[in-house]
Design an enzyme around this catalytic site. Structure first.
Site, PDB file in Angstrom:
ATOM      1  N   LYS A 194       0.863  -1.177   0.000  1.00 33.84           N
ATOM      2  CA  LYS A 194       0.000   0.000   0.000  1.00 33.84           C
ATOM      3  C   LYS A 194       0.900   1.228   0.000  1.00 33.84           C
ATOM      4  CE  LYS A 194      -1.777   2.945   2.170  1.00 33.84           C
ATOM      5  NZ  LYS A 194      -1.750   4.454   1.973  1.00 33.84           N
ATOM      6  N   GLY A 233       5.881   5.512   8.875  1.00 33.56           N
ATOM      7  CA  GLY A 233       5.036   6.701   8.875  1.00 33.56           C
ATOM      8  C   GLY A 233       5.067   7.394  10.216  1.00 33.56           C
ATOM      9  N   SER A 234       3.975   8.039  10.557  1.00 34.49           N
ATOM     10  CA  SER A 234       3.912   8.847  11.775  1.00 34.49           C
ATOM     11  C   SER A 234       3.729   7.982  13.011  1.00 34.49           C
ATOM     12  CB  SER A 234       2.762   9.852  11.689  1.00 34.49           C
ATOM     13  OG  SER A 234       1.514   9.179  11.773  1.00 34.49           O
ATOM     14  N   ALA A 268      -0.065   7.192  13.588  1.00 35.92           N
ATOM     15  CA  ALA A 268      -0.565   6.063  12.802  1.00 35.92           C
ATOM     16  C   ALA A 268       0.057   4.760  13.274  1.00 35.92           C
ATOM     17  CB  ALA A 268      -0.263   6.285  11.323  1.00 35.92           C
ATOM     18  N   GLY A 269       1.327   4.815  13.693  1.00 35.29           N
ATOM     19  CA  GLY A 269       1.994   3.617  14.189  1.00 35.29           C
ATOM     20  C   GLY A 269       1.315   3.035  15.409  1.00 35.29           C
ATOM     21  N   GLU A 322       8.556   1.786  11.685  1.00 36.70           N
ATOM     22  CA  GLU A 322       9.631   2.785  11.588  1.00 36.70           C
ATOM     23  C   GLU A 322       8.939   4.135  11.531  1.00 36.70           C
ATOM     24  OE1 GLU A 322      11.664   5.552  10.545  1.00 36.70           O
ATOM     25  OE2 GLU A 322      12.035   4.684   8.572  1.00 36.70           O
ATOM     26  N   CYS A 368      12.640  11.308   8.174  1.00 38.81           N
ATOM     27  CA  CYS A 368      12.422  11.127   9.609  1.00 38.81           C
ATOM     28  C   CYS A 368      13.699  11.203  10.418  1.00 38.81           C
ATOM     29  CB  CYS A 368      11.718   9.791   9.866  1.00 38.81           C
ATOM     30  SG  CYS A 368      12.512   8.386   9.070  1.00 38.81           S
ATOM     31  N   GLU A 397       8.118  16.525  15.611  1.00 35.20           N
ATOM     32  CA  GLU A 397       8.699  16.388  14.279  1.00 35.20           C
ATOM     33  C   GLU A 397       8.103  17.433  13.343  1.00 35.20           C
ATOM     34  OE1 GLU A 397       9.898  12.648  11.548  1.00 35.20           O
ATOM     35  OE2 GLU A 397       7.779  12.740  12.087  1.00 35.20           O
TER      36      GLU A 397
END
Length: 485
Positions: A188, A240-241, A244-245, A262, A296, A393
């Site tokens: 995805k 991702g963020s 969301a993680g 990650e 990141c 971030e």
């Protein structure tokens, strides 16, 4: 700032890729990709819904449960990885051009990140697959009456959810070890890079890869959620963020399936009194501002000793002013635009709030005159240690400068973060290793920051779970079986 050229003609996809075939999606909804350079249309791709995800997962499930992939020897899978690498290499330069159109990444960045590194990743994992460590047959039993067999077997169907900032390389860091392990995958991509990913579908067809090993469903958050929640998924690998993680980790926990995450970072570059500033700033030019700060692991905090603060400040301001911002198709451009209006609004909002809270914007801190989402390289000082601009971030070309008194203070400030992904220490060789060992972060560079692909990479704290890179990444996609004699 250099002027921007016209974005290349629009490229569109009207299918998902499942079971080795181009499949019409179950929806007419589309992702419309907008050029961050001039806001023109770059292309369109299906915005896959749950039914499309289901089709892709079922194809991957069939390929894993009944197809040849998981039953091949690791060496046979290695041959397929090498073939895939060769085919992707042929497409590399065209893919790099497409990524520059999709996200405004300077072509000098997209070429190595789309046509060199992904190929290196695939070939590396082909070599890993040829190592004789997928099965250990001679481990002595503790009772001394025989040996046991330790097998590492593929987990099954893996969901690979990849970010937009380095879409090809971020994917192959997951795809390479997943395929080497014997998993089948459903990919995805981020909505911002919903086009370049299909190069993998074309390449897999060109080499005759077994159907269902690689499946692709473009889409946004709802597509990702449908994939994460699908009962046919055995493993999730996400970049991702942190927000969301957490949601993905929760979904994996409910189903008791392994998750590798990650996530974000707020990395500190510690400049010691013993640092060679000329060499340090050659490194920091890239460690802070590469890809317009949309990485990141960027060094978004610079920590300088009080005795050198003024010089470091002046050098940072000069560095920011020296960067060439503009047309990402220009070979000499160092910084392109931010990827989208959403990211541009986030970056400018954080800088505006920092300024309103009393921080000083020494240079930058504003959009650049352009149709697109360009933002000036920005240096901020005087921000409170617990402020948003220091703690969160940014994902843009913005760096905060902070002063410290003594190495213990520098370590304290560097560790005062809920992130722990990366970092760097600049100074004398006999001093920097000791400081690096004290920083709570998954990776840290000595007099620079250049991750070594042959070693594990990942984060502490809110920066993630598990490790990518290196031979260890294959373990993310394997189960361990003990066969006792």
């Amino acid at each position: 700032m250099t002027s921007a050229t016209t974005t290349p003609r629009s490229v569109s996809r009207d299918s998902i890729f499942a079971g080795g075939e181009w499949v019409s999606p179950s929806t007419t909804a589309e992702i419309i990709l907008e050029s961050p350079v001039d806001l023109s249309e770059v292309g369109r791709a299906p915005d896959a819904i749950a039914a499309d995800v289901d089709r892709a997962v079922r194809a991957a499930r069939e390929a894993f449960d009944h197809g040849p992939w998981g039953r091949m020897s690791p060496a046979e899978r290695a041959d397929w990885l090498d073939k895939l690498a060769d085919e992707m290499e042929r497409r590399g330069l065209d893919t790099a051009e497409l990524i520059t159109a999709e996200i405004g990444q300077p072509i000098s960045v997209s070429r190595p990140w789309a046509s060199v590194r992904p190929i290196t990743h695939l070939r590396y994992y082909a070599k890993v697959a040829r190592r004789p460590d997928f099965e250990e047959e001679e481990r002595p039993n503790i009772h001394g009456d025989g040996n046991s067999i330790i097998r590492r077997e593929p987990l099954g169907v893996a969901a690979l959810i990849v970010p937009w900032n380095h879409p090809q390389a971020s994917l192959t860091l997951k795809l390479g070890p997943a395929l080497a392990a014997g998993c089948t995958v459903v990919i995805k991509p981020a909505a911002e890079t919903a086009l370049d990913v299909f190069a993998f579908a074309e390449a897999s067809l060109a080499i005759g890869m077994p159907p269902g090993v690689i499946n692709i469903v473009p889409g946004g958050r709802e597509t990702g959620q449908a994939l994460v929640d699908h009962p046919g998924i055995d493993k999730i690998s996400f970049t991702g963020s942190a927000e969301a993680g957490r949601q993905i980790a929760s979904a994996g926990g409910r189903r008791l399936i392994p998750v590798t995450l990650e996530l974000g970072g707020k990395s500190a570059a510690i400049v010691l009194e013993s640092a060679d500033l000329d060499k340090a700033f050659t490194s920091l030019r890239h460690a802070i501002f590469d890809n317009s700060g949309q990485i990141c692991a960027m060094m978004s905090r610079v920590l300088a000793p009080a005795s050198m603060y003024d010089e470091v400040r002046d050098r940072l301001v000069a560095l920011a002013g020296d960067l060439k911002v503009g047309d990402p198709h220009d070979e000499s451009t160092e910084l392109g635009p931010l990827v989208s209006g959403r990211i541009h609004e986030r970056v400018s909002g954080m800088v505006d709030r920092a300024r309103a809270a009393g921080a000083q914007v020494l240079t930058g801190g504003q959009s650049l005159p352009s149709t697109g989402y360009f933002y000036a390289p920005t240096v901020i000082t005087g921000a409170a240690e617990d402020s948003e601009i220091v703690q969160e971030e940014i994902f843009g070309p913005v760096v905060t400068l902070m002063s410290y008194n003594g190495v213990d203070d520098a370590v304290r400030i560097a560790n005062d973060s809920h992130y722990g992904l990366a970092g760097a220490v600049y100074g004398a060789e006999d001093e920097i290793v000791g400081v690096a060992r004290r920083i709570r972060t998954g990776s840290i560079g000595l007099n620079g920051y250049r991750p070594d692909f042959n070693t594990p990479y990942g984060g502490y704290k809110d920066s993630g779970l598990g490790r990518e890179f290196g031979a260890e990444a294959v373990r993310n996609f394997q189960e361990v079986k003990s066969i006792w004699r």
